[in-house]
Design an enzyme around this catalytic site. Structure first.
Site, PDB file in Angstrom:
ATOM      1  CG  ASP A  80      86.576 -47.659 -10.840  1.00  0.00           C
ATOM      2  OD1 ASP A  80      85.783 -46.692 -10.855  1.00  0.00           O
ATOM      3  OD2 ASP A  80      87.459 -47.789  -9.977  1.00  0.00           O
ATOM      4  CG  ASP A 120      77.874 -61.616 -14.066  1.00  0.00           C
ATOM      5  OD1 ASP A 120      78.417 -61.096 -13.075  1.00  0.00           O
ATOM      6  OD2 ASP A 120      76.646 -61.577 -14.264  1.00  0.00           O
ATOM      7  CG  ASP A 144      76.408 -64.534  -6.333  1.00  0.00           C
ATOM      8  OD1 ASP A 144      76.365 -64.557  -5.090  1.00  0.00           O
ATOM      9  OD2 ASP A 144      76.430 -63.477  -6.996  1.00  0.00           O
ATOM     10  CD  GLU A 239      71.403 -61.492  -2.626  1.00  0.00           C
ATOM     11  OE1 GLU A 239      71.564 -60.668  -1.725  1.00  0.00           O
ATOM     12  OE2 GLU A 239      72.240 -61.682  -3.533  1.00  0.00           O
ATOM     13  CG  HIS A 289      78.707 -57.940   2.540  1.00  0.00           C
ATOM     14  ND1 HIS A 289      77.507 -57.294   2.696  1.00  0.00           N
ATOM     15  CD2 HIS A 289      79.109 -57.709   1.270  1.00  0.00           C
ATOM     16  CE1 HIS A 289      77.197 -56.670   1.571  1.00  0.00           C
ATOM     17  NE2 HIS A 289      78.148 -56.904   0.690  1.00  0.00           N
ATOM     18  CD  GLN A 291      75.593 -65.433   2.549  1.00  0.00           C
ATOM     19  OE1 GLN A 291      74.992 -66.251   1.877  1.00  0.00           O
ATOM     20  NE2 GLN A 291      75.122 -64.225   2.775  1.00  0.00           N
TER      21      GLN A 291
END
Ligand code: F6P
Length: 365
Positions: A80, A120, A144, A239, A289, A291
């Site tokens: 979106d 970001d 992150d 990852e 997830h 995390q």
């Protein structure tokens, strides 16, 4: 009550969720209403709610009790984008600029300024809206911890605690079975979660995107531990980690997402290579997830609360196009444009990398 020209603000949470979002929302609503007599409208599901006019009034009464709760009461999405929004034309889906709907809905609600809580992707959209005339203030969110212009994003500390707890648990089973246990953690293109949790959880090998690894060096480390009569080994892999002369492992592409690339699978590749070369049974845990979920740590609750208050203060001061940020011990502000310019990755000559090497942790090189 302190005077503010702005009397009504909007707030939304965008991108992937992170523990502490509710703490920011609560702090925004409380400080806006108590200090500045501002009313607050919450837009649902990120920029989707701004485009589709899905909104509700937020009052102190309806943000009560949300401080320790993970997720976001407003909902969120990493789709979106109002400047690149999928619109059906006949049989076709085309991507259009629907930002006029954002301005329309902002005006329908009588909103004078908008607080965007995001990473970001969301903050880049916020900055674009600001350049088109919307009064916007940002709050840096992401597990992150990869936003430049702030020393720490909220959500990171909780993700780190979860990854560290996972490593503690993996240690005991690794020791019982004399196995190599590989933990794959999130972080996209930055190795913060892997590096911090690896240090906190006593990992033997930490692989991060910033240092492409040589699998032979990893194998050597595991063999060296066997020679030292160490019966197990723990490897943390971000990852986004990649072998030298190799690529990151892309798990899937999510069309319409701010960043469509989803990473995942490098843990398996490392475990297989280690098992093949050392003959040691190797297992992989992909923390995923977990995390992003759960109750924020005390640190994240406080940081998120400070960011919420900081953002409201920026609005009241008329300091728009800015993001609240942490600089050392203080909450300050930076232009949104600076905040979204580049990712903050782990400096490969930084102190933490040196600490890890000095402890004998293998970083893959
Ligand atoms: O940016 C946060 C993050 O959790 C990354 O660490 C991860 O790569 C990505 O989002 C996962 O996104 P999704 O929830 O869309 O799978």
């Amino acid at each position: 009550m302190v005077k503010s020209a702005v009397k009504r603000i909007g707030v939304l949470t965008g991108g992937g969720d992170a523990p502490g979002l509710n703490a920011v929302i609560r702090a925004v609503v409380k400080s806006a209403s108590r200090v500045y007599n501002m009313s607050v409208v919450g837009f649902e599901n990120g920029f989707g709610g701004l485009i589709k006019n899905q909104a509700r009034e937020l009052t102190e009464a309806n943000v009560g009790g949300i401080l320790p709760i993970g997720g976001t009461i407003l909902g969120t999405t990493n789709r979106d984008n109002p400047f690149h929004y999928p619109v059906t034309r006949g049989e076709e889906i085309i991507y259009s600029d629907v930002s006029d709907r954002v301005f329309e809905n902002i005006s329908i609600h009588g909103i004078e300024a908008l607080i965007v809580i995001g990473g970001d992707g969301s903050l880049a959209i916020a900055n674009e809206l600001y350049s088109q005339g919307l009064k916007v203030v940002g709050v840096p969110k992401t597990i992150d911890n990869d936003l430049s212009a702030t020393d720490q994003t909220f959500g990171f500390d909780t993700a780190l605690a979860t990854a560290t707890e996972a490593l503690d648990k993996l240690h005991t089973t690794a020791e019982s079975h004399h196995r190599v246990m590989v933990l794959e953690v999130m972080g996209r293109y930055a190795g913060w979660i892997a590096l911090y949790s690896g240090l906190a959880g006593g990992a033997d090998v930490i692989l991060i995107p910033e240092i492409p690894y040589d699998i032979d060096v990893v194998i050597e480390k595991i063999n060296a531990r066997s020679k030292e009569k160490k019966k197990f080994s723990i490897i943390v892999v971000a990852e986004g980690a990649k072998p030298k002369d190799g690529e990151m492992v892309v798990k899937k592409m999510v069309e319409g997402s701010f960043d469509p690339i989803r990473l995942g699978g490098i843990g398996d590749a490392v475990a297989q290579a280690v098992e093949l070369a050392t003959g040691k049974e190797s297992r992989v845990t992909v923390l995923g997830h977990l995390q992003r979920g759960g109750s924020p740590t005390a640190f994240d609750r406080i940081l998120a609360t400070r960011y919420g208050v900081g953002a409201v203060n920026l609005v009241a001061e008329g300091n728009f196009g800015k993001m609240a940020c942490l600089k050392g011990l203080n909450i300050e502000s930076v232009p949104l444009a600076e905040a979204v310019g580049e990712l903050r990755t782990v400096p490969t000559d930084g102190e933490l990398i040196k600490v890890a090497r000095q402890l004998g942790i293998c970083l893959g090189t």
